[in-house]
Each structure stands twice: as structure tokens, then as C-alpha cells.
Scaffold this motif. Structure first.
Motif, PDB file in Angstrom:
ATOM      1  N   ASP A  13       0.833  -1.204   0.000  1.00 42.64           N
ATOM      2  CA  ASP A  13       0.000   0.000   0.000  1.00 42.64           C
ATOM      3  C   ASP A  13       0.870   1.257   0.000  1.00 42.64           C
ATOM      4  O   ASP A  13       0.549   2.249  -0.660  1.00 42.64           O
ATOM      5  CB  ASP A  13      -0.923   0.014   1.217  1.00 42.64           C
ATOM      6  N   GLY A  14       1.981   1.200   0.740  1.00 42.64           N
ATOM      7  CA  GLY A  14       2.873   2.350   0.790  1.00 42.64           C
ATOM      8  C   GLY A  14       3.509   2.643  -0.557  1.00 42.64           C
ATOM      9  O   GLY A  14       3.707   3.806  -0.934  1.00 42.64           O
ATOM     10  N   ILE A  15       3.844   1.578  -1.301  1.00 41.54           N
ATOM     11  CA  ILE A  15       4.398   1.755  -2.642  1.00 41.54           C
ATOM     12  C   ILE A  15       3.373   2.428  -3.548  1.00 41.54           C
ATOM     13  O   ILE A  15       3.676   3.395  -4.253  1.00 41.54           O
ATOM     14  CB  ILE A  15       4.816   0.392  -3.228  1.00 41.54           C
ATOM     15  N   VAL A  16       2.155   1.902  -3.522  1.00 47.44           N
ATOM     16  CA  VAL A  16       1.084   2.426  -4.376  1.00 47.44           C
ATOM     17  C   VAL A  16       0.788   3.886  -4.039  1.00 47.44           C
ATOM     18  O   VAL A  16       0.549   4.715  -4.932  1.00 47.44           O
ATOM     19  CB  VAL A  16      -0.187   1.574  -4.231  1.00 47.44           C
ATOM     20  N   ASN A  17       0.819   4.219  -2.752  1.00 47.94           N
ATOM     21  CA  ASN A  17       0.472   5.564  -2.303  1.00 47.94           C
ATOM     22  C   ASN A  17       1.670   6.499  -2.217  1.00 47.94           C
ATOM     23  O   ASN A  17       1.554   7.615  -1.693  1.00 47.94           O
ATOM     24  CB  ASN A  17      -0.221   5.489  -0.938  1.00 47.94           C
ATOM     25  N   ASN A  18       2.832   6.031  -2.704  1.00 47.49           N
ATOM     26  CA  ASN A  18       4.052   6.859  -2.714  1.00 47.49           C
ATOM     27  C   ASN A  18       4.433   7.362  -1.325  1.00 47.49           C
ATOM     28  O   ASN A  18       4.843   8.519  -1.159  1.00 47.49           O
ATOM     29  CB  ASN A  18       3.897   8.047  -3.673  1.00 47.49           C
ATOM     30  N   ASN A  19       4.285   6.501  -0.338  1.00 48.74           N
ATOM     31  CA  ASN A  19       4.708   6.848   1.019  1.00 48.74           C
ATOM     32  C   ASN A  19       6.225   7.014   1.025  1.00 48.74           C
ATOM     33  O   ASN A  19       6.960   6.057   0.757  1.00 48.74           O
ATOM     34  CB  ASN A  19       4.286   5.739   1.985  1.00 48.74           C
ATOM     35  N   PRO A  20       6.746   8.216   1.325  1.00 47.03           N
ATOM     36  CA  PRO A  20       8.189   8.438   1.257  1.00 47.03           C
ATOM     37  C   PRO A  20       8.989   7.609   2.251  1.00 47.03           C
ATOM     38  O   PRO A  20      10.205   7.440   2.091  1.00 47.03           O
ATOM     39  CB  PRO A  20       8.330   9.939   1.554  1.00 47.03           C
ATOM     40  N   ALA A  21       8.318   7.082   3.281  1.00 46.13           N
ATOM     41  CA  ALA A  21       9.025   6.266   4.278  1.00 46.13           C
ATOM     42  C   ALA A  21       9.314   4.859   3.771  1.00 46.13           C
ATOM     43  O   ALA A  21      10.127   4.141   4.353  1.00 46.13           O
ATOM     44  CB  ALA A  21       8.215   6.194   5.568  1.00 46.13           C
ATOM     45  N   VAL A  22       8.639   4.453   2.695  1.00 51.86           N
ATOM     46  CA  VAL A  22       8.825   3.105   2.154  1.00 51.86           C
ATOM     47  C   VAL A  22      10.041   3.098   1.239  1.00 51.86           C
ATOM     48  O   VAL A  22       9.933   3.260   0.023  1.00 51.86           O
ATOM     49  CB  VAL A  22       7.562   2.622   1.407  1.00 51.86           C
ATOM     50  N   GLY A  23      11.211   2.918   1.838  1.00 52.69           N
ATOM     51  CA  GLY A  23      12.439   2.878   1.062  1.00 52.69           C
ATOM     52  C   GLY A  23      12.615   1.536   0.376  1.00 52.69           C
ATOM     53  O   GLY A  23      11.941   0.558   0.694  1.00 52.69           O
ATOM     54  N   HIS A  24      13.527   1.484  -0.585  1.00 48.45           N
ATOM     55  CA  HIS A  24      13.786   0.247  -1.312  1.00 48.45           C
ATOM     56  C   HIS A  24      15.289   0.070  -1.489  1.00 48.45           C
ATOM     57  O   HIS A  24      16.091   0.932  -1.120  1.00 48.45           O
ATOM     58  CB  HIS A  24      13.074   0.262  -2.676  1.00 48.45           C
ATOM     59  N   GLY A  25      15.682  -1.072  -2.040  1.00 48.38           N
ATOM     60  CA  GLY A  25      17.113  -1.345  -2.227  1.00 48.38           C
ATOM     61  C   GLY A  25      17.820  -1.472  -0.890  1.00 48.38           C
ATOM     62  O   GLY A  25      17.352  -2.163   0.023  1.00 48.38           O
ATOM     63  N   ALA A  26      18.956  -0.781  -0.750  1.00 51.50           N
ATOM     64  CA  ALA A  26      19.710  -0.822   0.511  1.00 51.50           C
ATOM     65  C   ALA A  26      18.906  -0.245   1.662  1.00 51.50           C
ATOM     66  O   ALA A  26      19.172  -0.542   2.833  1.00 51.50           O
ATOM     67  CB  ALA A  26      21.022  -0.059   0.353  1.00 51.50           C
ATOM     68  N   ASP A  27      17.916   0.576   1.342  1.00 51.10           N
ATOM     69  CA  ASP A  27      17.038   1.158   2.355  1.00 51.10           C
ATOM     70  C   ASP A  27      15.681   0.461   2.344  1.00 51.10           C
ATOM     71  O   ASP A  27      14.676   1.028   2.746  1.00 51.10           O
ATOM     72  CB  ASP A  27      16.858   2.658   2.090  1.00 51.10           C
TER      73      ASP A  27
END
Length: 365
Positions: free
Chosen positions: A259-273
Motif C-alpha cells: 500500500d505504501g508503494i502504491v500511495n508513494n509513502n516516502p518512508a517506504v524505502g527500497h534497495g539498501a534502504d
């Protein structure tokens, strides 16, 4: 347009619970979910009970099929074998093709083990005699990066993160280089979930249909060993610490990330984060075994609830090897700051873990 989702591991304990939540998601009508299963019988059950799902019969060892399915998917959720590097590389190849042909950045949500994931990842072999000093923070990329590449499961994690990181500028790049590759991310966005001691009997549509596994591994195995020896057992003194999480709450973490990805939640980091711990509380091995003993006394299965040390012979007998048994004396400590930063809010504590012993033991009996 529907979101194409490839789901790997639907018949497992975690996978089945996550898939059940996806089926019940408010946006479920916008999902087009393909399930990979190696069981013909389970495939028939899925098609019968859940006609909205597309089923492909095959295993994670079928790299060609896995690559093709990944290339057709915007989202891949993996909850199967965390150590199958060839399978993960097949998924990565498929997602690279997806990115090259469609132009989007596909999403890969990976599980570091289908149960009790931090075995080998965050653990230290303390044999129940001390509390390990290492405490990892999922919100601190440096903390995660400090894990040696020789840790179990780590080679798979690093391959996934590398795919996410390809093309990103480093601090040494010149200004011109940064401009040239500023818009070149990797060919996917990765999110890696590390559950802890997962407990609780899964009770949802897929378990009721006989499709997915309703039970954990770690706690039931310790209960089995205690039942077979007629007394609660512990490695060393049992003072080492491990985290825990309820099956429903760790499954909620997957949905929260999606849901965070879809809603562009800035706290949802990816990769090393993009590491997320599924941790709600911590317990000592002694506390867990003591509760097993209490329930055994209550059931008239032993006279004392006091755990006694496993001998090396017992470790081999009940856990397959001394090394495998000593896992029940290891330390694993983590802080789920990243998971909580994206809105995950587990409520259950170690009291709920201990309360799960009675139904688990009764189910085993």
C-alpha cells in the motif's frame, strides 16, 4: 488496468496468509494474481475455491517458467525458499526483461525465509549461555550493510539489492556523470522482509480450503522435542534472546509495504534502504521452554515445568544435528524502526507468544 502480481509460495505458512489478505484487500478487484505451485492437487483446489486467481503448476527450480512469469508481472511477491539463489536470479532476469520492454520499474517483495527468517541473518551462536551484543536496526542501512556476506540467506539479499541499485550514482561520480545517470535507477525496486519467530495457527480462507500450511516451524519443533523427551528442554541456560511476531501481524507488514508503494509513502524505502523487520517483541529461550513446561504439567505430561538442558545426543535426535539444535540457543535482536515508520503497528507481545503454546501443543497431541 489491473496490476499483474506473481505470487510465489502461496501454499506456505506466511505465503498463504499474505495471499489471503491480498484476496480480501479493498483493491482486490484491480489485482490480477498468478500463483505458482508445484502441486497439481493444490492447483485444482485453488482453481475451484478461488477462480479469481490464475494458477501455474511448476516449482521454483523451473527457472525458465519463473523468468517468464516474472517478465509478465509488475509485482513479484516471494515467500518461498530464501536460499534458492538460482530461482531469485531467474526472477531478476524476468523483471529486467519487464523493465526493458514495458519501461516501468517492477516491484520485488522478497522474504528472507518462509519461517523464522532471521536464523543465520541476524543470529550469533551463543548456545543459550549469553545474550549476543549485536542489535540491528532496519531503518539504518549501515546497520544492515554491516552483516557479513557469509551469513545464511545473505547472498540472495545482496543479489536483489544489487539489481535495485544498478545505475545509481556514487559519491565519487563527477557532476557530469551524475547528470548522465541521474534518472537511471536499477531495473526494479526491491523490498526485503525479515520475519522473526512467527507463531499462531493461521486461520483464513486458504488454510480452511486445505491449500496453505496453517502452522509455524520453530515453536512446534521445540514443543515436539519437549514432548518426546517428556520434559521441557533448553539449550545451555536459555538466556539468549530472540524476537517474535504473530502470523497475522507479519502478513499485515506485506500489505502495508504494498500500500505504501502504491500511495508513494516516502518512508517506504527500497534497495539498501528496503529492509523491514517483522518484530513485535523479544523473549528468552528459557521463558519459552518454561511456558511449554507449564502447559505440559497442566496436561499431566510431565511433573516439573523447569526446563533441563538438551544433551548433544538429544540435539541430534530431536533437531537433526548439534548445530541445528544449538540454533535454539542463538541470539537474534532487531529493532523494527523502518517497519513502524511506514505505519506497521503490531500489538501482540511475548504474552501472546506464550498463550499460543497451548493450542500448538494440543494440535500436536
Amino acid at each position: 488496468m489491473s496490476t499483474q502480481i506473481l505470487f510465489v509460495g502461496a501454499t506456505g505458512y506466511i505465503g498463504g496468509t499474505v495471499l489471503a489478505k491480498l484476496i480480501e484487500h479493498p483493491s482486490a478487484n484491480t489485482f490480477s494474481i498468478t500463483v505458482l505451485t508445484r502441486s497439481q492437487d493444490k492447483a485444482k483446489l485453488i482453481e475451484e475455491k478461488f477462480p479469481q486467481l490464475k494458477v501455474v503448476v511448476g516449482s521454483t527450480d523451473d527457472e525458465e517458467t519463473l523468468e517468464r512469469l516474472a517478465s509478465e508481472s509488475h509485482v513479484v511477491i516471494g515467500t518461498a525458499d530464501a536460499d534458492n539463489l538460482p530461482a531469485v536470479k531467474a526472477i531478476l532476469r524476468g523483471l529486467r526483461k519487464r523493465h526493458a520492454t514495458v519501461g516501468d520499474l517492477p516491484i520485488f517483495i522478497h522474504t528472507v525465509e518462509t519461517d523464522d527468517a532471521m536464523q543465520g541473518v541476524l543470529t550469533t551462536p551463543d548456545n543459550g549461555l549469553k545474550v549476543g551484543e549485536n542489535v540491528y536496526d532496519d531503518a539504518d542501512p549501515k546497520s544492515i550493510a554491516s552483516l557479513p556476506p557469509t551469513q545464511v540467506h545473505r547472498d540472495v539479499d545482496l543479489a536483489i539489492v544489487e539489481a535495485d541499485e544498478q545505475g545509481k550514482p556514487s559519491v565519487r561520480n563527477t557532476r557530469l556523470e551524475k547528470i548522465l545517470i541521474a534518472n537511471r535507477l536499477g531495473y526494479l525496486k526491491s523490498y526485503i522482509i525479515l520475519p522473526s519467530t512467527i507463531y499462531g495457527l493461521a486461520d483464513h480462507a486458504l488454510t480452511k480450503a486445505g491449500i496453505s500450511n496453517p502452522r509455524s516451524i520453530q515453536v512446534p519443533l521445540l514443543i515436539k522435542a519437549s514432548l518426546r523427551r517428556g520434559a521441557p528442554g533448553v539449550v545451555g541456560k536459555g538466556v539468549s534472546i530472540w524476537p517474535s511476531v504473530h502470523i497475522d501481524e507479519v502478513a499485515d507488514l506485506y500489505i502495508r509495504i504494498l500500500d505504501g508503494i502504491v500511495n508513494n509513502n516516502p518512508a517506504v524505502g527500497h534497495g539498501a534502504d528496503g529492509f523491514y523487520f517483522g518484530i513485535s517483541d523479544h523473549h528468552t529461550w528459557y521463558e519459552l521452554s518454561k511456558e511449554i513446561g507449564r502447559v505440559m504439567v497442566q496436561k499431566g505430561l510431565t511433573k516439573s515445568d523447569e526446563p533441563t538442558p538438551f544433551s548433544d545426543e538429544e540435539l541430534v535426535k530431536y533437531f537433526g544435528s548439534v548445530e541445528g539444535g544449538n540454533y535454539y540457543g542463538s541470539t537474534s535482536r532487531g529493532i523494527p524502526n523502518h517497519s513502524k515508520a511506514i505505519g506497521w503497528d503490531p500489538k501482540k507481545t511475548k504474552k501472546d507468544l506464550f498463550a499460543s503454546i497451548t493450542p500448538e501443543l494440543e494440535a500436536l497431541l
